[in-house]
Motif scaffolding. Structure first.
Motif, PDB file in Angstrom:
ATOM      1  N   SER A  38       0.833  -1.205   0.000  1.00 46.17           N
ATOM      2  CA  SER A  38       0.000   0.000   0.000  1.00 46.17           C
ATOM      3  C   SER A  38       0.867   1.253   0.000  1.00 46.17           C
ATOM      4  O   SER A  38       0.495   2.269  -0.602  1.00 46.17           O
ATOM      5  CB  SER A  38      -0.946   0.004   1.204  1.00 46.17           C
ATOM      6  N   GLU A  39       2.031   1.201   0.644  1.00 49.80           N
ATOM      7  CA  GLU A  39       2.936   2.355   0.634  1.00 49.80           C
ATOM      8  C   GLU A  39       3.396   2.673  -0.783  1.00 49.80           C
ATOM      9  O   GLU A  39       3.504   3.847  -1.158  1.00 49.80           O
ATOM     10  CB  GLU A  39       4.148   2.087   1.525  1.00 49.80           C
ATOM     11  N   MET A  40       3.669   1.639  -1.563  1.00 47.15           N
ATOM     12  CA  MET A  40       4.091   1.848  -2.946  1.00 47.15           C
ATOM     13  C   MET A  40       2.940   2.431  -3.772  1.00 47.15           C
ATOM     14  O   MET A  40       3.161   3.283  -4.641  1.00 47.15           O
ATOM     15  CB  MET A  40       4.581   0.528  -3.541  1.00 47.15           C
ATOM     16  N   ARG A 152     -10.496   2.650  -5.120  1.00 44.87           N
ATOM     17  CA  ARG A 152     -11.082   3.217  -3.899  1.00 44.87           C
ATOM     18  C   ARG A 152     -10.028   3.961  -3.087  1.00 44.87           C
ATOM     19  O   ARG A 152     -10.298   5.016  -2.497  1.00 44.87           O
ATOM     20  CB  ARG A 152     -11.724   2.110  -3.046  1.00 44.87           C
ATOM     21  N   MET A 153      -8.806   3.403  -3.042  1.00 42.09           N
ATOM     22  CA  MET A 153      -7.720   4.089  -2.352  1.00 42.09           C
ATOM     23  C   MET A 153      -7.444   5.443  -3.006  1.00 42.09           C
ATOM     24  O   MET A 153      -7.234   6.445  -2.320  1.00 42.09           O
ATOM     25  CB  MET A 153      -6.458   3.216  -2.373  1.00 42.09           C
ATOM     26  N   ALA A 154      -7.438   5.475  -4.338  1.00 45.14           N
ATOM     27  CA  ALA A 154      -7.188   6.726  -5.066  1.00 45.14           C
ATOM     28  C   ALA A 154      -8.289   7.741  -4.813  1.00 45.14           C
ATOM     29  O   ALA A 154      -8.018   8.946  -4.705  1.00 45.14           O
ATOM     30  CB  ALA A 154      -7.048   6.451  -6.563  1.00 45.14           C
ATOM     31  N   ASP A 155      -9.530   7.279  -4.712  1.00 49.30           N
ATOM     32  CA  ASP A 155     -10.653   8.176  -4.430  1.00 49.30           C
ATOM     33  C   ASP A 155     -10.472   8.835  -3.068  1.00 49.30           C
ATOM     34  O   ASP A 155     -10.608  10.060  -2.938  1.00 49.30           O
ATOM     35  CB  ASP A 155     -11.968   7.399  -4.494  1.00 49.30           C
ATOM     36  N   LEU A 156     -10.119   8.035  -2.050  1.00 49.98           N
ATOM     37  CA  LEU A 156      -9.895   8.593  -0.717  1.00 49.98           C
ATOM     38  C   LEU A 156      -8.687   9.523  -0.717  1.00 49.98           C
ATOM     39  O   LEU A 156      -8.707  10.591  -0.088  1.00 49.98           O
ATOM     40  CB  LEU A 156      -9.706   7.461   0.302  1.00 49.98           C
ATOM     41  N   TRP A 157      -7.630   9.136  -1.415  1.00 50.90           N
ATOM     42  CA  TRP A 157      -6.425   9.965  -1.512  1.00 50.90           C
ATOM     43  C   TRP A 157      -6.763  11.325  -2.125  1.00 50.90           C
ATOM     44  O   TRP A 157      -6.367  12.370  -1.612  1.00 50.90           O
ATOM     45  CB  TRP A 157      -5.376   9.237  -2.346  1.00 50.90           C
ATOM     46  N   GLU A 158      -7.486  11.307  -3.217  1.00 49.80           N
ATOM     47  CA  GLU A 158      -7.815  12.553  -3.919  1.00 49.80           C
ATOM     48  C   GLU A 158      -8.691  13.449  -3.055  1.00 49.80           C
ATOM     49  O   GLU A 158      -8.487  14.653  -2.980  1.00 49.80           O
ATOM     50  CB  GLU A 158      -8.501  12.221  -5.250  1.00 49.80           C
ATOM     51  N   ARG A 159      -9.672  12.871  -2.368  1.00 49.04           N
ATOM     52  CA  ARG A 159     -10.538  13.662  -1.494  1.00 49.04           C
ATOM     53  C   ARG A 159      -9.746  14.229  -0.318  1.00 49.04           C
ATOM     54  O   ARG A 159      -9.994  15.354   0.121  1.00 49.04           O
ATOM     55  CB  ARG A 159     -11.711  12.822  -0.992  1.00 49.04           C
ATOM     56  N   LEU A 160      -8.787  13.442   0.167  1.00 46.90           N
ATOM     57  CA  LEU A 160      -7.932  13.890   1.266  1.00 46.90           C
ATOM     58  C   LEU A 160      -7.065  15.067   0.830  1.00 46.90           C
ATOM     59  O   LEU A 160      -6.946  16.071   1.538  1.00 46.90           O
ATOM     60  CB  LEU A 160      -7.056  12.727   1.722  1.00 46.90           C
ATOM     61  N   VAL A 161      -6.480  14.976  -0.362  1.00 47.06           N
ATOM     62  CA  VAL A 161      -5.658  16.067  -0.886  1.00 47.06           C
ATOM     63  C   VAL A 161      -6.505  17.316  -1.116  1.00 47.06           C
ATOM     64  O   VAL A 161      -6.077  18.437  -0.817  1.00 47.06           O
ATOM     65  CB  VAL A 161      -4.956  15.630  -2.200  1.00 47.06           C
ATOM     66  N   ALA A 162      -7.729  17.132  -1.609  1.00 47.47           N
ATOM     67  CA  ALA A 162      -8.616  18.280  -1.866  1.00 47.47           C
ATOM     68  C   ALA A 162      -9.006  18.996  -0.581  1.00 47.47           C
ATOM     69  O   ALA A 162      -9.240  20.203  -0.577  1.00 47.47           O
ATOM     70  CB  ALA A 162      -9.868  17.813  -2.613  1.00 47.47           C
ATOM     71  N   CYS A 177      -6.312   4.785   5.763  1.00 47.11           N
ATOM     72  CA  CYS A 177      -5.422   3.918   6.559  1.00 47.11           C
ATOM     73  C   CYS A 177      -6.010   2.519   6.700  1.00 47.11           C
ATOM     74  O   CYS A 177      -5.297   1.518   6.561  1.00 47.11           O
ATOM     75  CB  CYS A 177      -5.163   4.527   7.933  1.00 47.11           C
ATOM     76  N   GLU A 178      -7.303   2.437   6.989  1.00 48.56           N
ATOM     77  CA  GLU A 178      -7.965   1.135   7.133  1.00 48.56           C
ATOM     78  C   GLU A 178      -7.957   0.373   5.811  1.00 48.56           C
ATOM     79  O   GLU A 178      -7.710  -0.838   5.783  1.00 48.56           O
ATOM     80  CB  GLU A 178      -9.402   1.319   7.622  1.00 48.56           C
ATOM     81  N   LEU A 179      -8.223   1.080   4.714  1.00 49.58           N
ATOM     82  CA  LEU A 179      -8.242   0.429   3.404  1.00 49.58           C
ATOM     83  C   LEU A 179      -6.842  -0.056   3.020  1.00 49.58           C
ATOM     84  O   LEU A 179      -6.688  -1.141   2.455  1.00 49.58           O
ATOM     85  CB  LEU A 179      -8.794   1.382   2.344  1.00 49.58           C
ATOM     86  N   CYS A 180      -5.813   0.730   3.347  1.00 48.27           N
ATOM     87  CA  CYS A 180      -4.433   0.320   3.067  1.00 48.27           C
ATOM     88  C   CYS A 180      -4.076  -0.941   3.847  1.00 48.27           C
ATOM     89  O   CYS A 180      -3.444  -1.855   3.301  1.00 48.27           O
ATOM     90  CB  CYS A 180      -3.459   1.446   3.419  1.00 48.27           C
ATOM     91  N   ALA A 181      -4.477  -0.990   5.108  1.00 49.15           N
ATOM     92  CA  ALA A 181      -4.205  -2.178   5.922  1.00 49.15           C
ATOM     93  C   ALA A 181      -4.914  -3.399   5.337  1.00 49.15           C
ATOM     94  O   ALA A 181      -4.335  -4.489   5.239  1.00 49.15           O
ATOM     95  CB  ALA A 181      -4.644  -1.945   7.363  1.00 49.15           C
ATOM     96  N   GLY A 182      -6.168  -3.209   4.912  1.00 52.73           N
ATOM     97  CA  GLY A 182      -6.911  -4.311   4.295  1.00 52.73           C
ATOM     98  C   GLY A 182      -6.285  -4.751   2.982  1.00 52.73           C
ATOM     99  O   GLY A 182      -6.203  -5.951   2.695  1.00 52.73           O
ATOM    100  N   TYR A 183      -5.814  -3.791   2.190  1.00 53.55           N
ATOM    101  CA  TYR A 183      -5.160  -4.129   0.921  1.00 53.55           C
ATOM    102  C   TYR A 183      -3.902  -4.947   1.176  1.00 53.55           C
ATOM    103  O   TYR A 183      -3.636  -5.941   0.474  1.00 53.55           O
ATOM    104  CB  TYR A 183      -4.814  -2.860   0.142  1.00 53.55           C
ATOM    105  N   ASP A 184      -3.092  -4.552   2.170  1.00 57.14           N
ATOM    106  CA  ASP A 184      -1.847  -5.275   2.450  1.00 57.14           C
ATOM    107  C   ASP A 184      -2.123  -6.720   2.864  1.00 57.14           C
ATOM    108  O   ASP A 184      -1.412  -7.642   2.460  1.00 57.14           O
ATOM    109  CB  ASP A 184      -1.034  -4.553   3.527  1.00 57.14           C
ATOM    110  N   VAL A 185      -3.169  -6.920   3.651  1.00 58.24           N
ATOM    111  CA  VAL A 185      -3.553  -8.283   4.038  1.00 58.24           C
ATOM    112  C   VAL A 185      -3.994  -9.072   2.806  1.00 58.24           C
ATOM    113  O   VAL A 185      -3.593 -10.219   2.600  1.00 58.24           O
ATOM    114  CB  VAL A 185      -4.669  -8.260   5.112  1.00 58.24           C
ATOM    115  N   PHE A 186      -4.813  -8.449   1.964  1.00 59.82           N
ATOM    116  CA  PHE A 186      -5.300  -9.089   0.744  1.00 59.82           C
ATOM    117  C   PHE A 186      -4.139  -9.463  -0.177  1.00 59.82           C
ATOM    118  O   PHE A 186      -4.063 -10.578  -0.691  1.00 59.82           O
ATOM    119  CB  PHE A 186      -6.276  -8.142   0.043  1.00 59.82           C
ATOM    120  N   ALA A 187      -3.187  -8.535  -0.371  1.00 53.13           N
ATOM    121  CA  ALA A 187      -2.031  -8.798  -1.230  1.00 53.13           C
ATOM    122  C   ALA A 187      -1.203  -9.953  -0.679  1.00 53.13           C
ATOM    123  O   ALA A 187      -0.749 -10.826  -1.437  1.00 53.13           O
ATOM    124  CB  ALA A 187      -1.175  -7.541  -1.364  1.00 53.13           C
TER     125      ALA A 187
END
Length: 200
Positions: A38-40, A152-162, A177-187
């Motif tokens: 998720s960091e990448m 979905r991560m990009a949507d949250l990122w963009e809204r956060l930046v805005a 943060c929660e979605l990133c943690a879930g993505y890392d587990v999924f990956a």
């Protein structure tokens, strides 16, 4: 003496193309890259040029602009004082953004499927015996694909930046943060073979 062919930079090939599509032959013995963390993915959203997993991170980085276009178009469509011409342009932008997002999801999911297929071929080469019947049914199929989660991560990122100027309350940061943690587990579960994306 044979010289290695010159390889063009990432700007020399169309976005969303992998090394195999750009004419660079990847040897069979080369190990399959793990899915990006998720960091990448977040670094790709921030505009950093990936040095690995470009087949996934390059299209993932393009999500942010698509999500911004989508958000701005929705904002115009929700305005009561927008003119007919503004509404028409916003509707076209909305359709274009959604189409681009779906295309990027497909590009990422095809890259993930290619990786999994290559990994299966590598495993069969090392262990050629036929797998027992019923073993595939033990693998859980996830409801969302890697591309869908990245969108979905990009949507949250963009809204956060805005909303970065309003630091009082940013629920998007916690959701991301929660979605990133879930993505890392999924990956990690995909890498270990315990879970599959849908459609595979």
């Amino acid at each position: 003496m044979n010289a290695l062919p010159e390889q063009g930079g990432s700007e020399d090939r169309p976005s969303g193309t992998s090394d195999s599509e750009s004419g660079v032959e990847i040897p069979e013995w080369a190990p399959i890259e793990p899915l990006p963390s998720s960091e990448m993915v977040l670094a790709a959203f921030a505009g950093m040029v990936p040095v690995t997993a470009t087949d996934i991170l390059d299209p993932a980085g393009e999500f942010v602009e698509c999500q911004r276009q989508h958000r701005l178009a929705l904002a115009v469509l929700s305005q009561t004082g927008a003119s007919a011409e503004q509404m028409k342009e916003a509707a076209a932008e909305l359709v274009s953004a959604r189409s681009d997002i779906e295309m990027l999801i497909m590009v990422i999911d095809e890259s993930v499927a290619d990786r999994l297929l290559q990994r299966r071929k590598d495993q069969l080469r090392v262990q050629p015996e036929i797998p027992r019947a019923g073993t595939a049914s033990n693998v859980v199929v996830h409801t969302e694909s890697v591309g869908m989660i990245a969108a979905r991560m990009a949507d949250l990122w963009e809204r956060l930046v805005a909303k970065a100027s309003d630091l009082d309350e940013l629920p998007e940061a916690h959701q991301l943060c929660e979605l990133c943690a879930g993505y890392d587990v999924f990956a990690a579960e995909i890498e270990s073979g315990r879970r599959l994306p849908p459609g595979l």
